[in-house]
Design an enzyme around this catalytic site. Structure first.
Site, PDB file in Angstrom:
ATOM      1  N   HIS A   1       0.822  -1.221   0.000  1.00 54.56           N
ATOM      2  CA  HIS A   1       0.000   0.000   0.000  1.00 54.56           C
ATOM      3  C   HIS A   1       0.853   1.266   0.000  1.00 54.56           C
ATOM      4  O   HIS A   1       0.300   2.376  -0.061  1.00 54.56           O
ATOM      5  CB  HIS A   1      -1.020  -0.028   1.148  1.00 54.56           C
ATOM      6  CG  HIS A   1      -0.493   0.352   2.497  1.00 54.56           C
ATOM      7  ND1 HIS A   1      -0.073  -0.570   3.428  1.00 54.56           N
ATOM      8  CD2 HIS A   1      -0.337   1.561   3.079  1.00 54.56           C
ATOM      9  CE1 HIS A   1       0.321   0.062   4.518  1.00 54.56           C
ATOM     10  NE2 HIS A   1       0.170   1.355   4.332  1.00 54.56           N
TER      11      HIS A   1
ATOM     12  N   ASP B   1       0.025  -7.594   1.647  1.00 59.16           N
ATOM     13  CA  ASP B   1       0.513  -6.212   1.718  1.00 59.16           C
ATOM     14  C   ASP B   1       2.048  -6.172   1.791  1.00 59.16           C
ATOM     15  O   ASP B   1       2.619  -5.824   2.823  1.00 59.16           O
ATOM     16  CB  ASP B   1      -0.123  -5.493   2.906  1.00 59.16           C
ATOM     17  CG  ASP B   1       0.125  -3.989   2.858  1.00 59.16           C
ATOM     18  OD1 ASP B   1       0.567  -3.495   1.805  1.00 59.16           O
ATOM     19  OD2 ASP B   1      -0.122  -3.318   3.887  1.00 59.16           O
TER      20      ASP B   1
ATOM     21  N   SER C   1       4.099   2.662   8.067  1.00 60.06           N
ATOM     22  CA  SER C   1       3.794   1.613   7.108  1.00 60.06           C
ATOM     23  C   SER C   1       5.005   1.222   6.287  1.00 60.06           C
ATOM     24  O   SER C   1       5.811   2.065   5.915  1.00 60.06           O
ATOM     25  CB  SER C   1       2.702   2.057   6.145  1.00 60.06           C
ATOM     26  OG  SER C   1       1.456   1.839   6.718  1.00 60.06           O
ATOM     27  N   GLY C   2       5.077  -0.066   5.991  1.00 59.69           N
ATOM     28  CA  GLY C   2       6.161  -0.575   5.155  1.00 59.69           C
ATOM     29  C   GLY C   2       7.417  -0.880   5.942  1.00 59.69           C
ATOM     30  O   GLY C   2       8.294  -1.601   5.475  1.00 59.69           O
TER      31      GLY C   2
HETATM   32  N1  ARG Z   1      -1.404   2.253   7.230  1.00 59.23           N
HETATM   33  C1  ARG Z   1      -0.508   3.013   8.040  1.00 59.23           C
HETATM   34  C2  ARG Z   1       0.538   3.704   7.180  1.00 59.23           C
HETATM   35  O1  ARG Z   1       0.321   3.818   5.995  1.00 59.23           O
HETATM   36  C3  ARG Z   1       0.074   2.164   9.150  1.00 59.23           C
HETATM   37  C4  ARG Z   1      -0.904   2.023  10.205  1.00 59.23           C
HETATM   38  C5  ARG Z   1      -0.472   1.120  11.262  1.00 59.23           C
HETATM   39  N2  ARG Z   1      -1.474   1.212  12.255  1.00 59.23           N
HETATM   40  C6  ARG Z   1      -1.394   0.633  13.440  1.00 59.23           C
HETATM   41  N3  ARG Z   1      -2.335   0.891  14.315  1.00 59.23           N
HETATM   42  N4  ARG Z   1      -0.425  -0.180  13.737  1.00 59.23           N
HETATM   43  O2  ARG Z   1       1.494   4.274   7.656  1.00 59.23           O
END
Ligand code: ARG
Length: 261
Positions: A72, A117, A210-211
């Site tokens: 993503h 993902d 993320s990532g």
């Molecule tokens: N989707 C988020 C990002 O793009 C990461 C979210 C992680 N959330 C969590 N509660 N651990 O950075």
């Protein structure tokens, strides 16, 4: 009349959530406050394979020329020179800087709650420094993990300039999947591994992380990548652990994809 009751409720709820005054506000920096949520600054050289992506994500050096991140965080597979990849604790003063050359997004990825993902980024030239091996099996898929990133230190908050870390305990698919399904989310147990504190919350990854890698040492003391920061309901909320791509599940696919880049 309805509207007044609604307003009263909002006021009551707000007074419960917001700190009451200076005394409560000063506990803001306590160790269990929602920061990377609930974490601490990383030390120089502590997580040498961690990279920052200009798209507002983290990643890990899988090989000197390949970064493992979340699907993503990237666009579709193919040539892509738009991502800047940097190393070093301070993302505004990187120790190395290189552009992407190619992206491989996992086949079958649609959105984070559907699994798959993960993605690879091939770099225009190699970075120097340590690489992080992906856990080859489920032997390290439990216990206490460390997550690192430049993401928000609280839900809805801003990202950080310097890398932060937090330790998060494993949460079973049964418990985590149940919580998320009850809240109306998709949960793919085979592709996901959860971590956090079900009962209290307070520690988690968050937006901007993320990532990035979730890691653990194996029995021989070597770091293994167990997860990739993927998603969650808010950040560090009680009852909603962080959800990570289960790296071991994709170890073979990642290895094949890296070899084909
Ligand atoms: N989707 C988020 C990002 O793009 C990461 C979210 C992680 N959330 C969590 N509660 N651990 O950075």
């Amino acid at each position: 009349m309805r509207r007044r009751w609604y307003l009263l409720l909002v006021v009551l709820a707000t007074s419960l959530v917001l700190p009451a005054g200076p005394a409560a506000a000063s506990t803001d920096k306590s160790a269990d406050d929602p920061e990377i949520v609930g974490g601490a600054p990383a030390r120089a050289g502590e997580f040498p394979w961690t990279v920052h992506l200009s798209v507002g994500c983290g990643g890990a050096l899988y090989s000197p020329t390949v970064v493992l991140t979340a699907a993503h965080c990237v666009g579709r597979s193919g040539s892509d020179s738009s991502i800047e990849v940097t190393t070093g604790l301070d993302r505004f003063h990187p120790t190395q800087r290189v552009r992407s050359a190619q992206v491989k997004r996992a086949d079958g990825f649609t959105d984070v709650t559907g699994g798959n993902d993960w993605a690879l980024i091939r770099l225009a030239r190699p970075l120097t420094g340590a690489t992080l091996p992906v856990a080859a099996d489920t032997a390290t898929d439990s216990g206490l993990f460390t997550v690192v990133g430049w993401g928000s230190t609280r839900e809805g908050g801003a990202g950080t300039a310097t890398l932060r870390k937090v330790q998060v305990p494993f949460v079973s698919d049964a418990v985590c999947g149940d919580a998320y399904r009850k809240a109306g989310y998709g949960f793919v147990a085979s592709d996901m591994i959860c971590a956090g504190k079900m009962d209290t919350g307070g520690i988690d990854s968050c937006q901007g992380d993320s990532g990035g890698p979730m890691v653990r040492r194996d029995d021989a003391g070597a770091w293994r990548q167990v997860g990739i920061v993927s998603w969650g309901e808010g950040c560090a909320r009680a009852g909603f652990p962080g959800v990570y791509t289960q790296a071991s599940r994709f170890a073979a696919a990642i290895s094949r994809a890296a070899a084909a880049m």
